[in-house]
Motif scaffolding. Structure first.
Motif, PDB file in Angstrom:
ATOM      1  N   ALA A  92     -21.741   3.421  15.986  1.00  0.00           N
ATOM      2  CA  ALA A  92     -21.820   4.341  17.124  1.00  0.00           C
ATOM      3  C   ALA A  92     -20.522   5.131  17.234  1.00  0.00           C
ATOM      4  N   ASP A  93     -20.598   6.417  16.915  1.00  0.00           N
ATOM      5  CA  ASP A  93     -19.430   7.296  17.012  1.00  0.00           C
ATOM      6  C   ASP A  93     -19.193   7.701  18.466  1.00  0.00           C
ATOM      7  N   ASP A  94     -18.002   8.220  18.725  1.00  0.00           N
ATOM      8  CA  ASP A  94     -17.621   8.531  20.105  1.00  0.00           C
ATOM      9  C   ASP A  94     -16.965   9.909  20.196  1.00  0.00           C
ATOM     10  N   PRO A  95     -17.728  10.989  19.925  1.00  0.00           N
ATOM     11  CA  PRO A  95     -17.168  12.332  20.093  1.00  0.00           C
ATOM     12  C   PRO A  95     -16.671  12.543  21.522  1.00  0.00           C
ATOM     13  N   SER A  96     -15.510  13.129  21.652  1.00  0.00           N
ATOM     14  CA  SER A  96     -14.819  13.348  22.926  1.00  0.00           C
ATOM     15  C   SER A  96     -14.146  12.094  23.464  1.00  0.00           C
ATOM     16  N   LEU A  97     -14.153  11.005  22.700  1.00  0.00           N
ATOM     17  CA  LEU A  97     -13.347   9.814  23.004  1.00  0.00           C
ATOM     18  C   LEU A  97     -13.566   9.284  24.423  1.00  0.00           C
ATOM     19  N   PHE A  98     -14.806   8.993  24.762  1.00  0.00           N
ATOM     20  CA  PHE A  98     -15.085   8.449  26.087  1.00  0.00           C
ATOM     21  C   PHE A  98     -14.514   7.042  26.248  1.00  0.00           C
ATOM     22  N   SER A  99     -14.419   6.290  25.148  1.00  0.00           N
ATOM     23  CA  SER A  99     -13.921   4.914  25.265  1.00  0.00           C
ATOM     24  C   SER A  99     -13.242   4.465  23.976  1.00  0.00           C
ATOM     25  N   SER A 100     -12.540   5.374  23.324  1.00  0.00           N
ATOM     26  CA  SER A 100     -11.992   5.063  22.001  1.00  0.00           C
ATOM     27  C   SER A 100     -10.636   5.716  21.808  1.00  0.00           C
ATOM     28  N   GLN A 101      -9.933   5.275  20.751  1.00  0.00           N
ATOM     29  CA  GLN A 101      -8.617   5.833  20.460  1.00  0.00           C
ATOM     30  C   GLN A 101      -8.664   6.984  19.468  1.00  0.00           C
ATOM     31  N   ASN A 102      -9.824   7.227  18.855  1.00  0.00           N
ATOM     32  CA  ASN A 102      -9.977   8.420  18.021  1.00  0.00           C
ATOM     33  C   ASN A 102     -11.452   8.802  17.972  1.00  0.00           C
ATOM     34  N   GLU A 103     -11.762   9.950  17.402  1.00  0.00           N
ATOM     35  CA  GLU A 103     -13.163  10.363  17.284  1.00  0.00           C
ATOM     36  C   GLU A 103     -13.534  10.582  15.819  1.00  0.00           C
ATOM     37  N   GLN A 104     -13.150   9.607  14.984  1.00  0.00           N
ATOM     38  CA  GLN A 104     -13.461   9.705  13.564  1.00  0.00           C
ATOM     39  C   GLN A 104     -14.968   9.799  13.353  1.00  0.00           C
ATOM     40  N   ASP A 105     -15.348  10.389  12.238  1.00  0.00           N
ATOM     41  CA  ASP A 105     -16.743  10.689  11.936  1.00  0.00           C
ATOM     42  C   ASP A 105     -17.233   9.738  10.847  1.00  0.00           C
ATOM     43  N   THR A 106     -18.187   8.888  11.187  1.00  0.00           N
ATOM     44  CA  THR A 106     -18.675   7.867  10.261  1.00  0.00           C
ATOM     45  C   THR A 106     -19.336   8.466   9.029  1.00  0.00           C
ATOM     46  N   ARG A 107     -19.793   9.705   9.122  1.00  0.00           N
ATOM     47  CA  ARG A 107     -20.433  10.323   7.960  1.00  0.00           C
ATOM     48  C   ARG A 107     -19.485  10.390   6.763  1.00  0.00           C
ATOM     49  N   ASN A 108     -18.186  10.444   7.032  1.00  0.00           N
ATOM     50  CA  ASN A 108     -17.225  10.423   5.926  1.00  0.00           C
ATOM     51  C   ASN A 108     -17.280   9.098   5.169  1.00  0.00           C
ATOM     52  N   TYR A 109     -17.535   8.011   5.895  1.00  0.00           N
ATOM     53  CA  TYR A 109     -17.657   6.707   5.245  1.00  0.00           C
ATOM     54  C   TYR A 109     -18.872   6.665   4.319  1.00  0.00           C
ATOM     55  N   SER A 110     -19.957   7.327   4.705  1.00  0.00           N
ATOM     56  CA  SER A 110     -21.146   7.296   3.848  1.00  0.00           C
ATOM     57  C   SER A 110     -20.847   7.958   2.508  1.00  0.00           C
ATOM     58  N   ARG A 111     -20.123   9.062   2.538  1.00  0.00           N
ATOM     59  CA  ARG A 111     -19.767   9.744   1.291  1.00  0.00           C
ATOM     60  C   ARG A 111     -18.751   8.922   0.496  1.00  0.00           C
ATOM     61  N   LEU A 112     -17.805   8.322   1.203  1.00  0.00           N
ATOM     62  CA  LEU A 112     -16.772   7.530   0.537  1.00  0.00           C
ATOM     63  C   LEU A 112     -17.362   6.307  -0.161  1.00  0.00           C
ATOM     64  N   SER A 113     -18.338   5.674   0.480  1.00  0.00           N
ATOM     65  CA  SER A 113     -18.892   4.418  -0.030  1.00  0.00           C
ATOM     66  C   SER A 113     -20.134   4.603  -0.885  1.00  0.00           C
ATOM     67  N   SER A 114     -20.700   5.815  -0.887  1.00  0.00           N
ATOM     68  CA  SER A 114     -21.997   6.070  -1.537  1.00  0.00           C
ATOM     69  C   SER A 114     -23.088   5.204  -0.921  1.00  0.00           C
ATOM     70  N   ILE A 115     -23.107   5.158   0.404  1.00  0.00           N
ATOM     71  CA  ILE A 115     -24.137   4.433   1.148  1.00  0.00           C
ATOM     72  C   ILE A 115     -24.940   5.440   1.961  1.00  0.00           C
ATOM     73  N   PRO A 116     -26.265   5.417   1.865  1.00  0.00           N
ATOM     74  CA  PRO A 116     -27.099   6.378   2.602  1.00  0.00           C
ATOM     75  C   PRO A 116     -26.872   6.288   4.108  1.00  0.00           C
ATOM     76  N   ILE A 117     -27.091   7.415   4.778  1.00  0.00           N
ATOM     77  CA  ILE A 117     -26.884   7.454   6.225  1.00  0.00           C
ATOM     78  C   ILE A 117     -28.056   8.147   6.902  1.00  0.00           C
ATOM     79  N   LEU A 118     -28.481   7.582   8.022  1.00  0.00           N
ATOM     80  CA  LEU A 118     -29.524   8.151   8.870  1.00  0.00           C
ATOM     81  C   LEU A 118     -28.898   8.562  10.190  1.00  0.00           C
ATOM     82  N   GLU A 119     -29.333   9.721  10.728  1.00  0.00           N
ATOM     83  CA  GLU A 119     -28.747  10.250  11.962  1.00  0.00           C
ATOM     84  C   GLU A 119     -29.840  10.588  12.973  1.00  0.00           C
ATOM     85  N   PRO A 120     -30.197   9.645  13.830  1.00  0.00           N
ATOM     86  CA  PRO A 120     -31.215   9.916  14.848  1.00  0.00           C
ATOM     87  C   PRO A 120     -30.672  10.786  15.976  1.00  0.00           C
TER      88      PRO A 120
END
Length: 663
Positions: free
Chosen positions: A117-145
């Motif tokens: 669960a990503d957190d754009p605009s940092l409602f409760s987090s210390q950064n707003e990193q984008d998990t989609r980068n991990y999918s490309r880095l790891s070569s793991i498929p990603i679904l985005e509902p």
């Protein structure tokens, strides 16, 4: 809603669900046997619900010590042939990343979903990193509902995809998608099964069987070379599926001023804003919605763009889709202008909304179309009724009695520690201790951590000078100890200590560092909703479990200075802190008192202000307790908020606060 409906509802039944509730239903429909997490907003509700329904759903569930452990529990379950589910917030994937990256190589036998669960605009987090980068880095498929229905459906789809190819699948949500509500039509519940061998046991969940195959599961270099080759082949096959997948869909509009000329590519929650703006403004641009966005469906993107004069990329946070689209257009040598983040059409950061997307479209549309005919078509039918600022609009809508005054005088409300919170007492005592020792504020360094206690950053405590991540306060103490001669105090919660505080404490003892570590033990994982942790005698499914005493761990690590104190005893806590600050080594103070939000605590008589109050405001200024206020020239204690911690009695220099006598 009653959570048991997530288990008992039949195919075709409709439920009004949060996105996180829909994820639970999806896991149940998919036949998950094992689920594990470390709680983190915006995914916290999933674990809270599973802790209630897991047994009825024939599922094992645990709150793991941290996200890395949760990832490993899920990965080994899937390697044993049963379906597993792990979920976490976006920064939790950083903790799990070492094991997560290797699951792509080693593969699985049962399906495995990693919901992040990503957190754009940092409602409760210390950064707003984008998990989609991990999918490309790891070569793991990603679904985005983009809706609760899609979360539920994509859970089921993702498990099938994962099991077919023996690879984990990421399901990426966001704060908005996790917490939106919508009608969800239930599907068939699949009974848990194993792809290897089902083991009969006396447990309420299905167990699988791990079939040994070191070439597949042990990534020593020689094996890992073959594993990587297999991974590349899997991704190529999944890309073919992505080009034809029903998860990737074109939304067409029957009419509109830009129909057939410009299009939109979007995914996740951002799709909702794009769709609504195009509908409301009669733009008529078709939308290619990429829910299975990696592996990149190159053929699908090419077919969508090949006859367009330009394409908008609507996505939140990083320009991940935009990079993919630009690569596809370059590969096919297709001349189709791309309007996204790189050219400044859309903001590079933060969550979107309707206004942001509309304004971003307008940047390009106003340049492309200046003729009067277009402008007339583009205007909303009643646009003239809604021109002007918010006040003017609402006046036209007759909503404005006293509205100007109301909007101008809405007070801001900063987050604060709860009334009676023991963290407040610990901070008060820490500050008082260094002041009594004659230390200067600028010579003190306070390393904070992730939890309620980060609120120590605010006055009057100001006990948060540096923060990186979960558990970093202990490692930060190590670093400041060797890099400076200042006095260092680190603060970490009990759950966070179990999560990632042990290793840096070992480091501190071994390297003979000098700092004070306070473990704020409030007997719960408070910030994310009150989940259990290994320090209390109950597990994630509510069953009795052995508690792991923090003091035993600290002593076993080799800490020589260890004190346990009720921080509401201010004098004793101050004395311990003074001793700890002067100790030449690692000093650990366990400040132990239950969180005020734990249910079942006996209500005690509240505190009251006595007649001899001289309004010195010491209690108001030095405690910042929300139960104490100064109003109409009087100090007031709100009896409904007061938790009877009695700290204010100890702080008052005039003994003007006492316990309310019985009526």
């Amino acid at each position: 809603m009653a959570y048991d409906q997530l288990v008992t509802s039949k195919k075709g039944d409709k439920l009004f669900l949060l996105g996180n509730e829909a994820a639970v239903r999806g896991a149940i429909e998919a036949g998950v046997s094992v689920a594990a997490t470390y709680p983190g907003t915006p995914s916290s509700e999933i674990g809270n619900i599973l802790s209630v329904v897991a047994k009825n759903a024939e599922m094992y569930f645990e709150f793991s010590a941290n996200e890395k452990v949760a990832m490993e529990v899920a990965a080994t379950a899937a390697a044993s042939g049963i379906r597993s589910f792990t979920f976490m917030k976006h920064v939790g994937l950083n903790v799990a990343a070492d094991s997560f990256m290797t699951t792509a190589y080693s593969g699985l036998k049962g399906g495995m979903i990693v919901l992040v669960a990503d957190d754009p605009s940092l409602f409760s987090s210390q950064n707003e990193q984008d998990t989609r980068n991990y999918s490309r880095l790891s070569s793991i498929p990603i679904l985005e509902p983009s809706s609760p229905q899609e979360i539920k459906d994509m859970m089921v789809y993702g498990f099938d995809l994962s099991e077919t190819f023996g690879i984990p699948v990421i399901l990426r949500t966001s704060t908005r998608v996790s917490h939106m509500r919508g009608i969800v039509e239930c599907g068939e519940i699949s009974k848990p099964k194993s792809t290897t061998k089902e083991i009969t046991s006396d447990k309420h969940w299905l167990k699988g069987y791990f079939v040994k195959n070191p070439r597949e599961f042990v990534p020593v270099p020689a094996n890992a070379l073959e594993m990587h080759e297999r991974l590349v082949a899997k991704i190529e096959k999944i890309e073919e599926i992505a080009n034809e997948s029903p998860m990737n869909e074109v939304y067409s509009f029957e009419s509109g001023v830009l129909q057939g000329k410009y299009g939109v590519i979007s995914s996740g929650g951002a799709f909702n804003y794009a769709y609504d703006v195009i509908s409301q403004e009669n733009l008529g641009m078709d939308i290619l919605k990429l829910a299975l966005s990696y592996p990149t469906p190159k053929d699908l993107i090419y077919d969508f763009c090949k006859n367009l004069e330009g394409v908008f990329i609507v996505e939140e946070v990083d320009p991940v889709l935009e990079r993919d689209v630009l690569a596809v257009l370059g590969e096919y040598n297709l001349d189709c202008p791309v309007y996204g983040k790189f050219d400044g059409t859309f903001p590079m950061i933060h969550e979107f909304n309707l206004d942001i997307v509309k304004e971003s479209f307008n940047k390009v549309i106003s340049d492309l179309k200046d003729d009067r005919e277009f402008k007339e078509d583009y205007k909303s039918e009643n646009a003239e009724d809604f021109e002007g600022n918010l006040i003017e609009i609402l006046e036209k809508m007759e909503f404005t009695d006293g509205l100007n005054e109301l909007l101008e005088n809405i007070p801001t409300r900063a987050p604060t520690l709860c009334a009676g919170c023991s963290h407040r007492s610990a901070y008060f005592a820490a500050v008082k201790a260094y002041q009594e020792l004659g230390y200067l504020s600028e010579d003190m360094i306070f390393a904070s951590d992730i939890g309620c206690y980060t609120l120590g950053i605010s006055p009057p405590y100001e006990t948060a000078d540096y923060l990186l991540s979960m558990g970093s306060s202990v490692g930060d103490g190590c670093g400041f100890s060797v890099a400076t001669d200042q006095h260092v105090m680190s603060f970490i919660g009990d759950s966070t200590f179990f999560h990632s505080g042990l290793s840096p404490l070992v480091n501190a003892v071994h390297n003979k560092n000098k700092f004070v570590l306070t473990i704020l033990d409030n007997r719960i994982t408070a910030m994310t909703g009150g989940q259990p942790n290994p320090g209390i005698p109950v597990d994630g499914m509510g069953d009795e479990a052995p508690a792991i005493p923090i003091e035993d761990i600290v002593e076993a690590i080799g800490v020589k200075f260890l004190k346990i104190v009720n921080p509401h005893n201010i004098k004793k806590t101050v004395d311990i802190y003074k001793e700890a600050l002067e100790y030449d080594g690692v000093a650990v103070v366990i400040a132990r008192y239950p969180c005020t939000l734990i249910k079942g605590q006996k209500k005690k008589a509240p505190m009251v202000i006595k007649d001899n109050c001289v309004k010195c405001l010491e209690c108001v200024k030095t405690l910042a307790c929300p139960a104490i206020s100064y109003l109409n020239d009087k100090v007031i204690i709100d009896e409904a908020l007061c938790k009877s911690c009695a700290v204010c009695i100890q702080v008052c220099p005039n003994k003007a606060i006492g316990v309310k006598k019985g009526d």
